[in-house]
Design a protein around this motif. Structure first.
Motif, PDB file in Angstrom:
ATOM      1  N   LYS A 151     -26.396   9.970  -1.286  1.00 27.87           N
ATOM      2  CA  LYS A 151     -25.765   9.699   0.007  1.00 27.87           C
ATOM      3  C   LYS A 151     -25.405   8.223   0.123  1.00 27.87           C
ATOM      4  CE  LYS A 151     -26.511  10.177   5.003  1.00 27.87           C
ATOM      5  NZ  LYS A 151     -27.480  10.565   6.063  1.00 27.87           N
ATOM      6  N   ALA A 152     -24.230   7.946   0.663  1.00 27.78           N
ATOM      7  CA  ALA A 152     -23.771   6.562   0.865  1.00 27.78           C
ATOM      8  C   ALA A 152     -23.642   6.295   2.354  1.00 27.78           C
ATOM      9  CB  ALA A 152     -22.428   6.341   0.164  1.00 27.78           C
ATOM     10  N   ASP A 153     -24.582   5.548   2.901  1.00 24.24           N
ATOM     11  CA  ASP A 153     -24.567   5.222   4.325  1.00 24.24           C
ATOM     12  C   ASP A 153     -24.518   3.708   4.472  1.00 24.24           C
ATOM     13  OD1 ASP A 153     -24.911   4.969   7.053  1.00 24.24           O
ATOM     14  OD2 ASP A 153     -27.083   5.284   6.979  1.00 24.24           O
ATOM     15  N   PHE A 154     -23.343   3.173   4.747  1.00 21.61           N
ATOM     16  CA  PHE A 154     -23.193   1.728   4.900  1.00 21.61           C
ATOM     17  C   PHE A 154     -21.947   1.442   5.725  1.00 21.61           C
ATOM     18  CE2 PHE A 154     -20.970   2.977   1.044  1.00 21.61           C
ATOM     19  CZ  PHE A 154     -19.733   2.371   1.181  1.00 21.61           C
ATOM     20  N   ARG A 155     -21.908   0.239   6.284  1.00 21.85           N
ATOM     21  CA  ARG A 155     -20.704  -0.255   6.953  1.00 21.85           C
ATOM     22  C   ARG A 155     -20.012  -1.187   5.959  1.00 21.85           C
ATOM     23  NH1 ARG A 155     -19.786  -3.791  11.730  1.00 21.85           N
ATOM     24  NH2 ARG A 155     -17.620  -3.424  12.333  1.00 21.85           N
ATOM     25  N   LEU A 156     -18.751  -0.966   5.709  1.00 21.30           N
ATOM     26  CA  LEU A 156     -18.031  -1.745   4.702  1.00 21.30           C
ATOM     27  C   LEU A 156     -17.252  -2.883   5.349  1.00 21.30           C
ATOM     28  CD1 LEU A 156     -17.130  -2.162   1.767  1.00 21.30           C
ATOM     29  CD2 LEU A 156     -15.201  -0.648   2.229  1.00 21.30           C
ATOM     30  N   VAL A 157     -17.491  -4.092   4.816  1.00 17.03           N
ATOM     31  CA  VAL A 157     -16.670  -5.250   5.137  1.00 17.03           C
ATOM     32  C   VAL A 157     -16.112  -5.755   3.812  1.00 17.03           C
ATOM     33  CG1 VAL A 157     -16.582  -7.556   6.139  1.00 17.03           C
ATOM     34  CG2 VAL A 157     -18.130  -5.843   7.114  1.00 17.03           C
ATOM     35  N   ALA A 158     -14.815  -5.832   3.713  1.00 17.22           N
ATOM     36  CA  ALA A 158     -14.162  -6.309   2.491  1.00 17.22           C
ATOM     37  C   ALA A 158     -13.390  -7.580   2.803  1.00 17.22           C
ATOM     38  CB  ALA A 158     -13.228  -5.246   1.929  1.00 17.22           C
ATOM     39  N   ALA A 159     -13.225  -8.424   1.796  1.00 18.30           N
ATOM     40  CA  ALA A 159     -12.499  -9.680   2.002  1.00 18.30           C
ATOM     41  C   ALA A 159     -11.572  -9.946   0.831  1.00 18.30           C
ATOM     42  CB  ALA A 159     -13.484 -10.843   2.160  1.00 18.30           C
ATOM     43  N   THR A 160     -10.507 -10.665   1.116  1.00 16.93           N
ATOM     44  CA  THR A 160      -9.572 -11.025   0.056  1.00 16.93           C
ATOM     45  C   THR A 160      -8.777 -12.269   0.447  1.00 16.93           C
ATOM     46  OG1 THR A 160      -7.734 -10.212  -1.321  1.00 16.93           O
ATOM     47  CG2 THR A 160      -7.745  -9.539   0.990  1.00 16.93           C
ATOM     48  N   ASN A 161      -8.369 -13.019  -0.570  1.00 21.22           N
ATOM     49  CA  ASN A 161      -7.426 -14.107  -0.336  1.00 21.22           C
ATOM     50  C   ASN A 161      -6.037 -13.726  -0.834  1.00 21.22           C
ATOM     51  OD1 ASN A 161      -7.649 -14.252  -3.094  1.00 21.22           O
ATOM     52  ND2 ASN A 161      -8.545 -16.294  -3.165  1.00 21.22           N
ATOM     53  N   HIS A 162      -5.899 -12.442  -1.248  1.00 18.45           N
ATOM     54  CA  HIS A 162      -4.616 -11.928  -1.725  1.00 18.45           C
ATOM     55  C   HIS A 162      -3.828 -11.278  -0.588  1.00 18.45           C
ATOM     56  CE1 HIS A 162      -5.619 -12.718  -5.866  1.00 18.45           C
ATOM     57  NE2 HIS A 162      -6.694 -11.950  -5.814  1.00 18.45           N
ATOM     58  N   ASP A 163      -2.537 -11.103  -0.804  1.00 14.72           N
ATOM     59  CA  ASP A 163      -1.694 -10.337   0.101  1.00 14.72           C
ATOM     60  C   ASP A 163      -1.796  -8.875  -0.325  1.00 14.72           C
ATOM     61  OD1 ASP A 163       0.258  -9.172   1.640  1.00 14.72           O
ATOM     62  OD2 ASP A 163       1.943 -10.118   0.598  1.00 14.72           O
ATOM     63  N   LEU A 164      -2.734  -8.135   0.278  1.00 15.59           N
ATOM     64  CA  LEU A 164      -2.956  -6.754  -0.145  1.00 15.59           C
ATOM     65  C   LEU A 164      -1.763  -5.860   0.161  1.00 15.59           C
ATOM     66  CD1 LEU A 164      -6.659  -5.682   0.512  1.00 15.59           C
ATOM     67  CD2 LEU A 164      -5.587  -6.560  -1.565  1.00 15.59           C
ATOM     68  N   ALA A 165      -1.087  -6.120   1.289  1.00 11.64           N
ATOM     69  CA  ALA A 165       0.094  -5.319   1.610  1.00 11.64           C
ATOM     70  C   ALA A 165       1.157  -5.494   0.522  1.00 11.64           C
ATOM     71  CB  ALA A 165       0.645  -5.718   2.969  1.00 11.64           C
ATOM     72  N   GLY A 166       1.310  -6.734   0.034  1.00 12.14           N
ATOM     73  CA  GLY A 166       2.252  -6.987  -1.061  1.00 12.14           C
ATOM     74  C   GLY A 166       1.795  -6.330  -2.354  1.00 12.14           C
ATOM     75  N   VAL A 168       0.091  -3.606  -2.575  1.00 13.29           N
ATOM     76  CA  VAL A 168       0.367  -2.171  -2.441  1.00 13.29           C
ATOM     77  C   VAL A 168       1.818  -1.876  -2.829  1.00 13.29           C
ATOM     78  CG1 VAL A 168       0.635  -0.302  -0.769  1.00 13.29           C
ATOM     79  CG2 VAL A 168      -1.408  -1.743  -0.694  1.00 13.29           C
ATOM     80  N   LYS A 169       2.744  -2.693  -2.335  1.00 18.88           N
ATOM     81  CA  LYS A 169       4.168  -2.492  -2.654  1.00 18.88           C
ATOM     82  C   LYS A 169       4.431  -2.645  -4.143  1.00 18.88           C
ATOM     83  CE  LYS A 169       5.866  -4.046   1.852  1.00 18.88           C
ATOM     84  NZ  LYS A 169       6.645  -5.087   2.595  1.00 18.88           N
ATOM     85  N   GLU A 170       3.662  -3.524  -4.802  1.00 19.46           N
ATOM     86  CA  GLU A 170       3.846  -3.766  -6.232  1.00 19.46           C
ATOM     87  C   GLU A 170       3.056  -2.782  -7.097  1.00 19.46           C
ATOM     88  OE1 GLU A 170       2.643  -7.782  -6.718  1.00 19.46           O
ATOM     89  OE2 GLU A 170       4.271  -8.597  -5.486  1.00 19.46           O
ATOM     90  N   GLY A 171       2.297  -1.896  -6.481  1.00 13.53           N
ATOM     91  CA  GLY A 171       1.548  -0.890  -7.225  1.00 13.53           C
ATOM     92  C   GLY A 171       0.250  -1.403  -7.818  1.00 13.53           C
ATOM     93  N   ARG A 172      -0.230  -2.567  -7.364  1.00 12.46           N
ATOM     94  CA  ARG A 172      -1.470  -3.134  -7.905  1.00 12.46           C
ATOM     95  C   ARG A 172      -2.685  -2.796  -7.048  1.00 12.46           C
ATOM     96  NH1 ARG A 172      -1.727  -8.043  -7.223  1.00 12.46           N
ATOM     97  NH2 ARG A 172       0.178  -8.517  -6.065  1.00 12.46           N
ATOM     98  N   PHE A 173      -2.426  -2.217  -5.869  1.00  6.31           N
ATOM     99  CA  PHE A 173      -3.533  -1.830  -4.996  1.00  6.31           C
ATOM    100  C   PHE A 173      -3.167  -0.517  -4.324  1.00  6.31           C
ATOM    101  CE2 PHE A 173      -6.733  -2.035  -1.692  1.00  6.31           C
ATOM    102  CZ  PHE A 173      -7.778  -2.708  -2.312  1.00  6.31           C
ATOM    103  N   ARG A 174      -4.121   0.388  -4.257  1.00 12.11           N
ATOM    104  CA  ARG A 174      -3.864   1.722  -3.716  1.00 12.11           C
ATOM    105  C   ARG A 174      -3.584   1.650  -2.216  1.00 12.11           C
ATOM    106  NH1 ARG A 174      -6.027   6.358  -6.769  1.00 12.11           N
ATOM    107  NH2 ARG A 174      -5.777   7.425  -4.770  1.00 12.11           N
ATOM    108  N   ALA A 175      -2.496   2.306  -1.792  1.00 12.42           N
ATOM    109  CA  ALA A 175      -2.139   2.316  -0.379  1.00 12.42           C
ATOM    110  C   ALA A 175      -3.199   3.034   0.447  1.00 12.42           C
ATOM    111  CB  ALA A 175      -0.781   2.976  -0.189  1.00 12.42           C
TER     112      ALA A 175
END
Length: 211
Positions: A151-166, A168-175
């Protein structure tokens, strides 16, 4: 006594949690947002340049939440190659690979009931992104080399200094993973955009290191 009173005033008025400090309009908005969403179980995506204090903000979210007495677990996604990062997140069963002499719990399992902070998630590879998405969808996972569901019970906080929306458009991050992470977005402005915070920071660190 006057110095102590000043330090306490700075702490109470301008500080959200350990070393997250500011009195600028942008930081006040940030503090209010964190105060509003901290008690939620919704995933949070923290955006900001390197050095802006993304992990400190994640801690502020955790320690102002109902999960504050449970673990706060950090994983730096940029620090490990894909295979080691998978093992770090999911753990492994005894005998899963050469050198796996005993069962190892991963960070997801260790975060049980608390907060899992995935720093620099933009550096995570696509195969591991798919596995993380499955955990978020099904709230369970299996260790490397194992078949038993945990079982996985946690609250997720993620961080990045990348442009994740960009990414996604380039296919490097799952939409689909991006939209799962980006339930609540919190952006930390760099200090050059809030220079009025410099005197408050100066006072805070002077008192901290003089003490």
């Amino acid at each position: 006594n006057n110095q102590r009173a000043l330090a306490e005033k700075i702490h109470e008025k301008y500080q959200l949690a350990a070393n997250v400090i500011g009195r600028s309009e942008s930081m006040v908005r940030l503090f209010n947002l964190v105060d509003t969403v901290a008690s939620s179980n919704a995933n949070v995506l923290v955006l900001g340049e390197s050095g802006t204090g993304k992990e400190l903000l994640a801690k502020a979210l955790h320690y102002n939440s109902l999960r504050k007495h449970l673990p706060f677990v950090v994983v730096d996604c940029s620090a490990l190659p894909e295979g080691l990062l998978e093992n770090e997140l999911f753990g492994h069963e005894k005998g899963a690979f050469t050198g796996a002499l005993s069962l190892k719990k991963g960070r997801i399992e260790l975060a049980a009931g608390g907060t899992l902070f995935l720093d620099e998630i933009g550096d995570m590879g696509l195969p591991l992104q798919a596995k993380l998405l499955r955990v978020l969808q099904e709230r369970q996972f299996s260790r490397v080399g194992g078949s038993q569901w945990v079982k996985a019970d946690f609250r997720l906080v993620a961080a990045t200094n990348h442009d994740l929306a960009g990414a996604v458009k380039e296919g490097r991050f799952r939409a689909d993973l991006y939209y799962r992470l980006n339930v609540i977005a919190v952006k930390i402005p760099p200090l050059r955009e809030r220079k009025e915070d410099i005197p408050v920071l100066t006072d805070f660190f002077l008192h901290k290191y003089c003490a």
